[in-house]
Design a protein around this motif. Sequence first.
Motif, PDB file in Angstrom:
ATOM      1  N   LEU A  21       0.810  -1.111  -0.198  1.00 38.82           N
ATOM      2  CA  LEU A  21      -0.056  -0.080  -0.216  1.00 38.82           C
ATOM      3  C   LEU A  21       1.029   1.362   0.001  1.00 38.82           C
ATOM      4  CD1 LEU A  21      -2.828  -1.158   2.481  1.00 38.82           C
ATOM      5  CD2 LEU A  21      -2.895  -0.653   0.080  1.00 38.82           C
ATOM      6  N   GLU A  22       1.863   1.273   0.918  1.00 33.99           N
ATOM      7  CA  GLU A  22       2.942   2.253   0.820  1.00 33.99           C
ATOM      8  C   GLU A  22       3.428   2.680  -0.552  1.00 33.99           C
ATOM      9  OE1 GLU A  22       5.522   3.343   4.562  1.00 33.99           O
ATOM     10  OE2 GLU A  22       5.529   1.306   3.979  1.00 33.99           O
ATOM     11  N   ARG A  23       3.975   1.731  -1.268  1.00 30.51           N
ATOM     12  CA  ARG A  23       4.228   1.686  -2.509  1.00 30.51           C
ATOM     13  C   ARG A  23       3.474   2.242  -3.546  1.00 30.51           C
ATOM     14  NH1 ARG A  23       7.101  -3.156  -1.158  1.00 30.51           N
ATOM     15  NH2 ARG A  23       5.633  -4.311  -1.999  1.00 30.51           N
ATOM     16  N   ALA A  24       2.193   1.964  -3.362  1.00 24.50           N
ATOM     17  CA  ALA A  24       1.121   2.388  -4.295  1.00 24.50           C
ATOM     18  C   ALA A  24       0.591   3.773  -3.645  1.00 24.50           C
ATOM     19  CB  ALA A  24      -0.187   1.516  -4.118  1.00 24.50           C
ATOM     20  N   GLY A  27      -1.519   6.489   2.006  1.00 23.07           N
ATOM     21  CA  GLY A  27      -0.945   6.680   3.132  1.00 23.07           C
ATOM     22  C   GLY A  27      -1.965   6.314   4.327  1.00 23.07           C
ATOM     23  N   PRO A  28      -1.338   6.311   5.531  1.00 22.83           N
ATOM     24  CA  PRO A  28      -2.289   6.016   6.745  1.00 22.83           C
ATOM     25  C   PRO A  28      -3.340   7.091   6.695  1.00 22.83           C
ATOM     26  CG  PRO A  28      -0.143   7.106   7.419  1.00 22.83           C
ATOM     27  CD  PRO A  28       0.068   6.963   5.960  1.00 22.83           C
ATOM     28  N   ASP A  29      -3.283   8.294   6.197  1.00 22.64           N
ATOM     29  CA  ASP A  29      -4.575   9.430   6.553  1.00 22.64           C
ATOM     30  C   ASP A  29      -5.573   8.920   5.578  1.00 22.64           C
ATOM     31  OD1 ASP A  29      -2.994  10.884   8.190  1.00 22.64           O
ATOM     32  OD2 ASP A  29      -2.366  12.225   6.624  1.00 22.64           O
ATOM     33  N   LEU A  66      -6.198  -2.150  11.188  1.00 28.73           N
ATOM     34  CA  LEU A  66      -5.198  -2.852  11.155  1.00 28.73           C
ATOM     35  C   LEU A  66      -3.966  -2.264  10.168  1.00 28.73           C
ATOM     36  CD1 LEU A  66      -6.422  -6.399  12.111  1.00 28.73           C
ATOM     37  CD2 LEU A  66      -4.989  -5.051  13.529  1.00 28.73           C
ATOM     38  N   LEU A  67      -4.631  -2.258   8.879  1.00 28.62           N
ATOM     39  CA  LEU A  67      -3.539  -1.839   7.831  1.00 28.62           C
ATOM     40  C   LEU A  67      -3.186  -0.536   8.006  1.00 28.62           C
ATOM     41  CD1 LEU A  67      -5.423  -3.389   4.746  1.00 28.62           C
ATOM     42  CD2 LEU A  67      -3.126  -4.125   5.762  1.00 28.62           C
ATOM     43  N   ASP A  68      -4.019   0.377   8.724  1.00 33.80           N
ATOM     44  CA  ASP A  68      -3.626   1.814   8.549  1.00 33.80           C
ATOM     45  C   ASP A  68      -2.630   2.056   9.758  1.00 33.80           C
ATOM     46  OD1 ASP A  68      -3.582   4.562   9.377  1.00 33.80           O
ATOM     47  OD2 ASP A  68      -5.485   4.440  10.689  1.00 33.80           O
ATOM     48  N   VAL A  71       0.766   0.649   8.018  1.00 33.39           N
ATOM     49  CA  VAL A  71       1.310   1.756   7.205  1.00 33.39           C
ATOM     50  C   VAL A  71       1.857   2.828   7.934  1.00 33.39           C
ATOM     51  CG1 VAL A  71       0.860   3.424   5.472  1.00 33.39           C
ATOM     52  CG2 VAL A  71      -0.231   0.933   5.158  1.00 33.39           C
ATOM     53  N   ALA A  72       1.436   3.189   8.803  1.00 33.10           N
ATOM     54  CA  ALA A  72       1.841   4.271   9.678  1.00 33.10           C
ATOM     55  C   ALA A  72       3.263   3.884  10.312  1.00 33.10           C
ATOM     56  CB  ALA A  72       0.852   4.609  10.727  1.00 33.10           C
ATOM     57  N   ARG A  73       3.492   2.676  10.714  1.00 30.95           N
ATOM     58  CA  ARG A  73       4.703   2.069  11.008  1.00 30.95           C
ATOM     59  C   ARG A  73       5.571   2.187  10.265  1.00 30.95           C
ATOM     60  NH1 ARG A  73       2.172  -2.392  13.454  1.00 30.95           N
ATOM     61  NH2 ARG A  73       0.913  -1.709  14.254  1.00 30.95           N
TER      62      ARG A  73
END
Length: 73
Positions: A21-24, A27-29, A66-68, A71-73
Motif C-alpha cells: 500500500l505504501e508503494r502504491a 498513506g495512513p491518512d 489494522l492496515l492503517d 502503514v503508519a509504522r
Amino acid sequence: MLDGRLRATVSRGLTPIGHGLERAGVGPDVLTLLGLVMSVGTALLIGSGHLIWAVIGLTLSGLVDLLDGTVAR
C-alpha cells in the motif's frame, strides 16, 4: 487489544500488504478516512437492521484499521 503473541503474528501477516500500500501511494491518512467512512456505513447498517451486512462491514473496517497501523509504522 491484541496480546503479544497474536500481535506479532498479525503484524507479520499484514506487513507485506502495508508495504504494498505504501508503494502504491496509499498513506495512513487515507486508510483512516476509509475506516471512518466504513464505520459510519456499518453504523447505518446496524441501525437499519441489516445485521449480516453490518458484521461484514465491521470486519472490513477492522481490517482497514489494522492496515492503517501497519502503514503508519
